[in-house]
Design an enzyme around this catalytic site. Structure first.
Site, mmCIF file in Angstrom:
data_model
loop_
_atom_site.group_PDB
_atom_site.id
_atom_site.type_symbol
_atom_site.label_atom_id
_atom_site.label_comp_id
_atom_site.label_asym_id
_atom_site.label_seq_id
_atom_site.Cartn_x
_atom_site.Cartn_y
_atom_site.Cartn_z
ATOM 1 N N ARG A 32 -31.915 43.110 11.447
ATOM 2 C CA ARG A 32 -31.816 44.513 10.993
ATOM 3 C C ARG A 32 -32.777 45.419 11.780
ATOM 4 O O ARG A 32 -33.407 46.315 11.238
ATOM 5 C CB ARG A 32 -32.082 44.625 9.487
ATOM 6 C CG ARG A 32 -30.992 43.999 8.635
ATOM 7 C CD ARG A 32 -31.265 44.183 7.163
ATOM 8 N NE ARG A 32 -32.432 43.422 6.746
ATOM 9 C CZ ARG A 32 -33.105 43.619 5.607
ATOM 10 N NH1 ARG A 32 -32.713 44.564 4.774
ATOM 11 N NH2 ARG A 32 -34.143 42.874 5.301
ATOM 12 N N LYS A 34 -15.295 55.861 1.631
ATOM 13 C CA LYS A 34 -15.082 54.501 2.112
ATOM 14 C C LYS A 34 -14.119 54.461 3.305
ATOM 15 O O LYS A 34 -13.148 55.202 3.365
ATOM 16 C CB LYS A 34 -14.545 53.619 0.988
ATOM 17 C CG LYS A 34 -15.542 53.343 -0.133
ATOM 18 C CD LYS A 34 -16.733 52.540 0.358
ATOM 19 C CE LYS A 34 -17.745 52.273 -0.744
ATOM 20 N NZ LYS A 34 -17.265 51.308 -1.721
ATOM 21 N N SER A 58 -30.305 52.220 -11.536
ATOM 22 C CA SER A 58 -31.496 51.771 -10.821
ATOM 23 C C SER A 58 -32.486 52.915 -10.620
ATOM 24 O O SER A 58 -32.104 54.083 -10.586
ATOM 25 C CB SER A 58 -31.113 51.178 -9.464
ATOM 26 O OG SER A 58 -30.452 52.141 -8.673
ATOM 27 N N HIS A 90 -27.718 60.197 -2.060
ATOM 28 C CA HIS A 90 -27.729 59.630 -0.720
ATOM 29 C C HIS A 90 -28.400 60.549 0.286
ATOM 30 O O HIS A 90 -28.512 60.213 1.458
ATOM 31 C CB HIS A 90 -26.302 59.295 -0.280
ATOM 32 C CG HIS A 90 -25.668 58.214 -1.099
ATOM 33 N ND1 HIS A 90 -24.978 58.497 -2.257
ATOM 34 C CD2 HIS A 90 -25.658 56.869 -0.978
ATOM 35 C CE1 HIS A 90 -24.554 57.360 -2.782
ATOM 36 N NE2 HIS A 90 -24.943 56.359 -2.031
#
Length: 778
Positions: free
Chosen positions: A17, A117, A457, A718
């Site tokens: 990564r 998406k 979350s 985001h």
């Protein structure tokens, strides 16, 4: 050298990564633009050399991106909206990232472009925003030597690798775009085809002049249902592109499904090679061989670019030889089904299996990541050129692995099969209809109009991630780790109470990912140590690998949900991931129908829901963001999928009393073609992404008259920017124009794990204040 082997695209992030870390250092201000670009260039060179050394003859360039290839296309077409440009009308890297992520540009807050998406994958692309009078011109980022496709082709050549540039085709680009400025606010992007084609022609001619021998034009829309306008657009577009550089080989690439009704169209276009996805559409080959003209070669997408199961090389070779016998070897290329973007990089980077994490030796022999796919391509191509004796060892290993997988006792669990057979449709029904359940919810939880909550979350700080990793390595004992978790949960409950949220969450600090966490706690699943796949930007996920029948050996979430509820009088949501999303965001076994695997997952989640109810949790959220993503690309296949997907959710969620409120969450997708299925879920409330699309998605729910409760997101999580109260009030007021106030929840678009505490607390305070202001106006 395997002269038949070609690749369509390679993962961008790096085996460790590297790109993710470089991007995030740059965004934090810890690395300069020059350092970021130098690291990205080194990663590209490494990936080109890796493919060359693996025996790939046709190696892609311009498949790399600092964020998203569709956004890159908008840039080199000069089509990024004016608000992301500098005063000189140029596009620099800061403007590029502002379009992708939002933030501040020239010290001015700016929202990101819409994101959704990429077909039926878990990759997200940045939706191009075009105007009806859009001007296109071949464009470079400020400071770049040339437009990106040209620059990266030249960069590869300088590194000693001759590549095939990859472009998103013009028709797919326009069909994936949103066009604004028409009288009705929207129009068809294909109206701009005549404007965009000259830029494609200019680029293709420039690539030919630079020494390119072929160009890969990705047209994934060919795997979808097209109308006559789109079909005509393809015919006109490719006639134009063909004449731009007659000596250049044009490779028309479609993937994610068979061509079906578009086969005759694709075969009639003036291109030199046509790529077929023979993993998703193996049955199309006979028809293709019947219509392909003598002037056209075929690229056979034989190895799976989206799933990790090792190819049966004998089976793939049989198929390839059939095509070679029909067309001749000079008209056949061997390729993956699609870009390898959707796979982890290299199985060899996997560490040893440990507690809940890692791929054991038995399962490992069944798998192939991106690097192993390159090896498979080279083996198949070598066998076609030199015969089976040249690769006898590899063929034997492939056959042995396939046989071992079929015979493994770990794959099939008779107890799971018996439970599936015993469960009938009655398990998919709530006790009472929504209206009666709603009254039971109100009696149990005295919530105000426009109740506020979050999606689940909260920020996963470096401290949390380090402690979780230390616990996995055995450097932090379970007792000490549990004490830390209790402290973080206590803190987040107190913060939510102080901010004024109405329905709280425990923060999910014990979870690395909303799917991976459940994969670690289910039988029949393994989770890799390093199997990262890009989701969007620098965000990577590690999909679980479902290899066998699924069961829940023990409760997975009950301990932390009940601990959080013990700290407060306000309701705390139990947080679960739904069966469709666990299925879709995993690498799924390919030896039985996905509907069967999904129902197995649903039974496991049903057990967890029942245990949460017994523990006193009165609100349970079962997230299904992948429902729309899983929708087949062709209308003919959709009803079957939606029937089993809805049945799986209802099986997971229906075994509770009326006073337990079932929520679900979905994000980043067009919902018009699944709205009836969403209603059939019969969840008491659904939260959806609407901030980034400016409440546009709500129109579909309003026109359908969605019967239950809706939480339209008022904060795009985001983006790193902090929306103010007024902005959220405006979004809520827009929602209230199409939804009744007594069925509206107020929440962010998605979970907050990737955000920092400063922006999280500030934004949630604005959210609560916005709800209070709108509530007062009622």
């Amino acid at each position: 050298m395997a002269r038949l082997a070609s690749n369509l695209g390679f993962p961008r992030m790096g085996a460790q990564r590297e790109l993710k870390r470089a991007l995030e250092r740059h965004w934090r201000g810890d690395a300069t633009q020059e350092e970021l670009l130098a690291g990205a260039a080194e990663l590209r060179r490494r990936h080109w050399a890796l493919q060359r050394d693996a025996g790939i003859e046709l190696i892609p360039s311009n498949d790399f991106s600092l964020y998203d290839h569709v956004l890159d296309t908008s840039v080199w077409l000069g089509a990024l909206p004016e608000r992301y440009r500098t005063a000189e009308r140029g596009i620099d890297l800061a403007g590029y990232f502002a379009a992708a992520r939002g933030g501040r540009l020239d010290d001015t807050p700016i929202a990101a472009l819409e994101m959704t998406k990429w077909f039926d994958t878990n990759y997200h692309y940045i939706v191009p925003e075009l105007a009806v009078d859009q001007h296109f011109e071949l464009t470079s980022l400020i400071g770049a030597s040339a437009p990106k496709p040209l620059a990266e082709f030249a960069e590869a050549a300088a590194a000693g690798v001759h590549t095939r540039p990859v472009l998103l085709g013009p028709v797919s680009f326009l069909l994936l775009s949103k066009l604004y400025g028409a009288d009705d606010g929207r129009a068809d992007g294909l109206t701009l085809l005549g404007r965009v084609l000259p830029v494609y022609r200019e680029l293709i001619a420039a690539l030919a002049d630079a020494g390119a021998e072929s160009v890969q034009l990705d047209e994934p829309m060919l795997a979808t249902d097209l109308d006559d306008e789109a079909r005509d657009a393809y015919a006109g577009a490719y006639d134009s592109l063909r004449s731009a550089a007659p000596s250049l080989h044009l490779v028309l690439t479609s993937y994610f499904g068979p061509l079906r009704d578009n086969l005759t169209l694709a075969a009639s276009l003036p291109v030199d090679r046509l790529h077929l996805d023979l993993v998703e559409g193996p049955d199309q080959l006979d028809e293709v061989l019947g219509v392909i003209p003598d002037s056209m070669a075929l690229s056979l997408g034989l190895v799976d670019g989206r799933n990790v199961w090792r190819s049966d090389l004998v089976e793939k070779l049989t198929l390839a030889r059939r095509v070679v016998d029909a067309l001749g070897a000079d008209r056949v290329l061997i390729a993956p089904s699609c870009s390898l973007l959707h796979l982890p990089v290299d199985l060899e980077t996997e560490g040893p299996a440990g507690d809940h994490l890692g791929i054991d030796d038995e399962v490992r022999q069944w798998l192939a990541f991106a690097v192993q796919r390159l090896d498979e391509l080279a083996v198949i191509s070598t066998a076609l050129e030199l015969g089976d004796d040249a690769i006898a060892e590899q063929l034997n290993a492939s056959s042995s692995a396939a046989a071992a997988r079929r015979a493994s006792v770990r794959v099939h669990d008779p107890a799971v099969a018996r439970r599936l057979e015993a469960g009938g449709p009655e398990l998919e029904q709530r006790l009472s209809p929504y209206a009666a359940r709603r009254e039971a919810h109100r009696a149990r939880h005295a919530l105000p109009v426009l109740p506020t909550t979050t999606i689940g979350s909260f920020p996963q700080t470096p401290e949390i991630r380090k402690a979780r990793a230390a616990n996995r390595r055995g450097e932090l004992g379970d007792a000490e780790y549990h004490e830390l978790l209790e402290g973080w949960i206590t803190d987040v409950i107190r913060r939510q109470e102080e901010i004024g949220l109405d329905v709280l969450v425990h923060g999910e600090f014990e979870r690395n990912d909303m799917v991976e966490y459940f994969g670690e706690h289910l039988d029949g699943v393994v989770v890799s140590t390093n199997g990262w796949v890009q989701s969007y930007g620098s965000r990577c996920v590690k999909p679980p690998i479902i290899f066998g029948d699924i069961a829940r050996p023990a409760p997975m979430t009950v301990e932390w949900a009940t601990y959080a509820q013990s700290l407060t009088d306000r309701p705390v949501k139990g947080m679960l991931t739904g069966p469709v999303t666990i299925l879709k965001w995993s690498f799924v076994r390919d030896d039985q129908p996905r509907s069967v695997t999904c129902r197995q997952i649903a039974l496991a989640i049903r057990d967890e829901v029942g245990d949460l109810e017994k523990a006193g949790i009165g609100v349970i959220q079962i997230d299904e963001p992948a429902l729309r993503e899983g929708l087949p690309l062709n209308e003919a296949d959709r009803k079957e999928y939606l029937d089993w997907a809805v049945a799986a959710f209802r099986l997971a969620s229906s075994g509770v009393a009326d006073d337990v409120s079932i929520h679900t969450h979905m994000c980043y997708g067009e919902f018009s073609d699944v709205i009836e299925a969403i209603a059939a879920f019969d969840a008491d409330a659904i939260s959806i992404e609407t901030a980034r699309s400016n409440m546009e998605l709500l129109d579909e729910f309003a026109s359908y008259e969605y019967p239950n409760e809706i939480g339209p997101g008022v904060w795009d999580i985001h983006s790193p920017r902090i929306p103010d109260t007024e902005e959220m009030v405006q979004l809520l007021e827009s929602a209230m124009r199409v939804l009744p106030a007594d069925r509206v929840w107020v929440n962010p678009d998605c979970g907050l794990k990737t955000r920092g505490w400063v922006e999280t607390e500030a934004s949630l305070r604005h959210l609560v204040e916005a709800a209070r202001q709108v509530r007062a106006s009622l």
